[in-house]
Design a protein around this motif. Sequence first.
Motif, PDB file in Angstrom:
ATOM      1  N   ASP A 349       0.856  -1.189   0.000  1.00 55.17           N
ATOM      2  CA  ASP A 349       0.000   0.000   0.000  1.00 55.17           C
ATOM      3  C   ASP A 349       0.891   1.239   0.000  1.00 55.17           C
ATOM      4  N   TYR A 350       0.914   1.933  -1.116  1.00 55.38           N
ATOM      5  CA  TYR A 350       1.753   3.123  -1.248  1.00 55.38           C
ATOM      6  C   TYR A 350       0.920   4.384  -1.470  1.00 55.38           C
ATOM      7  N   HIS A 351      -0.331   4.367  -1.056  1.00 57.59           N
ATOM      8  CA  HIS A 351      -1.210   5.498  -1.357  1.00 57.59           C
ATOM      9  C   HIS A 351      -0.713   6.792  -0.715  1.00 57.59           C
ATOM     10  N   TRP A 352       0.099   6.676   0.311  1.00 59.44           N
ATOM     11  CA  TRP A 352       0.592   7.830   1.061  1.00 59.44           C
ATOM     12  C   TRP A 352       1.848   8.443   0.437  1.00 59.44           C
ATOM     13  N   ILE A 353       2.337   7.850  -0.635  1.00 62.97           N
ATOM     14  CA  ILE A 353       3.527   8.371  -1.310  1.00 62.97           C
ATOM     15  C   ILE A 353       3.087   9.144  -2.557  1.00 62.97           C
ATOM     16  N   ASP A 354       3.200  10.473  -2.508  1.00 61.98           N
ATOM     17  CA  ASP A 354       2.828  11.321  -3.639  1.00 61.98           C
ATOM     18  C   ASP A 354       4.102  11.805  -4.338  1.00 61.98           C
ATOM     19  N   VAL A 355       4.823  10.832  -4.882  1.00 60.97           N
ATOM     20  CA  VAL A 355       6.089  11.093  -5.562  1.00 60.97           C
ATOM     21  C   VAL A 355       6.094  10.252  -6.835  1.00 60.97           C
ATOM     22  N   ASP A 356       6.666  10.759  -7.901  1.00 58.12           N
ATOM     23  CA  ASP A 356       6.642  10.087  -9.194  1.00 58.12           C
ATOM     24  C   ASP A 356       7.697   8.972  -9.232  1.00 58.12           C
ATOM     25  N   VAL A 357       7.351   7.850  -8.572  1.00 56.40           N
ATOM     26  CA  VAL A 357       8.270   6.716  -8.534  1.00 56.40           C
ATOM     27  C   VAL A 357       7.566   5.405  -8.879  1.00 56.40           C
ATOM     28  N   PHE A 358       6.340   5.488  -9.449  1.00 56.41           N
ATOM     29  CA  PHE A 358       5.552   4.298  -9.725  1.00 56.41           C
ATOM     30  C   PHE A 358       5.234   4.169 -11.209  1.00 56.41           C
ATOM     31  N   ASP A 359       5.024   2.897 -11.639  1.00 59.78           N
ATOM     32  CA  ASP A 359       4.606   2.686 -13.019  1.00 59.78           C
ATOM     33  C   ASP A 359       3.083   2.778 -13.109  1.00 59.78           C
ATOM     34  N   ALA A 360       2.541   2.480 -14.279  1.00 58.81           N
ATOM     35  CA  ALA A 360       1.096   2.624 -14.499  1.00 58.81           C
ATOM     36  C   ALA A 360       0.279   1.698 -13.619  1.00 58.81           C
ATOM     37  N   ARG A 361       0.895   0.601 -13.140  1.00 62.55           N
ATOM     38  CA  ARG A 361       0.188  -0.351 -12.284  1.00 62.55           C
ATOM     39  C   ARG A 361       0.424  -0.089 -10.796  1.00 62.55           C
ATOM     40  N   GLY A 362       1.093   1.013 -10.511  1.00 62.20           N
ATOM     41  CA  GLY A 362       1.326   1.374  -9.122  1.00 62.20           C
ATOM     42  C   GLY A 362       2.493   0.681  -8.469  1.00 62.20           C
ATOM     43  N   ARG A 363       3.358   0.062  -9.247  1.00 59.41           N
ATOM     44  CA  ARG A 363       4.528  -0.616  -8.695  1.00 59.41           C
ATOM     45  C   ARG A 363       5.722   0.329  -8.702  1.00 59.41           C
ATOM     46  N   PRO A 364       6.531   0.310  -7.645  1.00 66.40           N
ATOM     47  CA  PRO A 364       7.699   1.190  -7.617  1.00 66.40           C
ATOM     48  C   PRO A 364       8.700   0.822  -8.714  1.00 66.40           C
ATOM     49  N   VAL A 365       9.304   1.829  -9.307  1.00 65.93           N
ATOM     50  CA  VAL A 365      10.283   1.630 -10.368  1.00 65.93           C
ATOM     51  C   VAL A 365      11.652   2.064  -9.842  1.00 65.93           C
ATOM     52  N   TYR A 366      12.620   1.177  -9.930  1.00 72.34           N
ATOM     53  CA  TYR A 366      13.952   1.465  -9.404  1.00 72.34           C
ATOM     54  C   TYR A 366      14.969   0.541 -10.055  1.00 72.34           C
ATOM     55  N   ARG A 367      16.227   0.829  -9.823  1.00 71.88           N
ATOM     56  CA  ARG A 367      17.302  -0.097 -10.163  1.00 71.88           C
ATOM     57  C   ARG A 367      18.138  -0.288  -8.909  1.00 71.88           C
ATOM     58  N   ARG A 368      18.142  -1.499  -8.418  1.00 71.84           N
ATOM     59  CA  ARG A 368      18.780  -1.825  -7.137  1.00 71.84           C
ATOM     60  C   ARG A 368      18.256  -0.929  -6.015  1.00 71.84           C
ATOM     61  N   GLY A 369      16.996  -0.572  -6.092  1.00 68.26           N
ATOM     62  CA  GLY A 369      16.374   0.226  -5.041  1.00 68.26           C
ATOM     63  C   GLY A 369      16.478   1.716  -5.236  1.00 68.26           C
ATOM     64  N   VAL A 370      17.222   2.154  -6.236  1.00 65.95           N
ATOM     65  CA  VAL A 370      17.434   3.580  -6.486  1.00 65.95           C
ATOM     66  C   VAL A 370      16.463   4.057  -7.558  1.00 65.95           C
ATOM     67  N   CYS A 371      15.599   5.012  -7.202  1.00 62.83           N
ATOM     68  CA  CYS A 371      14.614   5.539  -8.150  1.00 62.83           C
ATOM     69  C   CYS A 371      15.225   6.629  -9.021  1.00 62.83           C
ATOM     70  N   LYS A 372      14.586   6.894 -10.160  1.00 59.34           N
ATOM     71  CA  LYS A 372      15.039   7.989 -11.011  1.00 59.34           C
ATOM     72  C   LYS A 372      14.806   9.340 -10.357  1.00 59.34           C
TER      73      LYS A 372
END
Length: 418
Positions: A349-372
């Motif tokens: 549940d990431y509804h409380w995160i209002d930061v552009d770090v998710f894909d269209a399905r609401g999954r976090p996007v990162y490489r080795r945990g580091v977001c763009k």
Amino acid sequence: MTHREHKSVVIVGGGQAGLSVSYYLCREGLDHVILERHQKFHSWRSNRWDTFCLVTPNWQCRLPDFPYQGTDPEGFMVKDEITDYLDAFAETFDPPVIENCEVTKITQRPGGGYFVDSSQGDFSADQVVIATGGYDNPIVPPYAKTLDPSIQQMHSVDYRRPAQMPEGGTLVVGTGQSGVQLMEDLHLEGRDVHLAVGPAPRSPRMYRGRDATDWLYEMGHYHMTIDKHPNPEHAVSKTNHYMTGRDGGHEIDLRKFAREGVSLYGSVSGMDGSRIQFLPDLEANLDDADQSYVRIREAVDSYIDKNNIDAPTEPAFEKVWRPEQEITEIDCKKEGITSILWAIGFRPDYHWIDVDVFDARGRPVYRRGVCKTEGFYFIGLGWLNTWGSGRFLGIDEDSRYLVQQIAAKAKSTLQVAS
């Protein structure tokens, strides 16, 4: 204007992942705070059943500079031993944890960094680490609401012991690691157990003289990174192979439980009143699980042969039971089923995160945990980098890497400011 205490880093989540990051931040001398909704290591303390134990051997417990300390590295710690291990790790340093502190919103701060709102005050931070894991919302399908209310329903997160379940039969839904272990927990208590078998794979426990996980580690399986995996999307979404560490560890063959009286069905497809529908996929799911089991054995055999390792032989695998027919519907009242135990997983549940770090399905996007998005990180998720990333095995490597990135950014920001 709301007063905000500033920290270089805010960590959200006080489990082993959050505290591992804190350990390395302390070594770097970076000021930070851990915001934990309950108390540290809450999931291990409060969301496990009484007979819970590790599925992987104790030697895989490798928190930062704090490997397993006991005398049974090939054994499987039970719940209280796990929390003792975690508490002992926390005592090796002074993690700045604020407990009973729920983060309600994270937003980007104009000019860089983040605002973090919480139930115990608001913070600003240069960088944020999300260490909440992926077990926020227990999954129960919508059609569960159509079941006769006289039939008790419970999710695995609330299960502690067989005595919680009413007299009569229990249908366990799901055959991931939790589902099969809860089925066995009830079965060993002499309860009438029914099991809806999903498409989860299974693994040998001991094979050719060693635990299968020992072989897989030596073979390099656990060192494979997600960017080198031949099918990364499948790896991330795949259910873990089931087996157990109970009573010294053993494999779980559902066919043997069927011979002992556990009633097996395919995947649940619907409910209506006292009736439950199943897909006709029981035999297919059992066969698929066995194929995974056999593939692991064959991989170990190949490794032993290639390296001329002296290891005992094992008899060939045999199916000890198969369903005579596919049952696609039952009436709970006729079968004496008085309770349903859901073990089909969780959703984050990431509804409380209002930061552009998710894909269209609401999954976090990162490489080795580091977001763009600069200064934003995730840790403690399966296949963050390797299979062990969501487990004790990989958390040290992942947290050390993440703090290297955090420290480098903090240094860069300081140089720019000066």
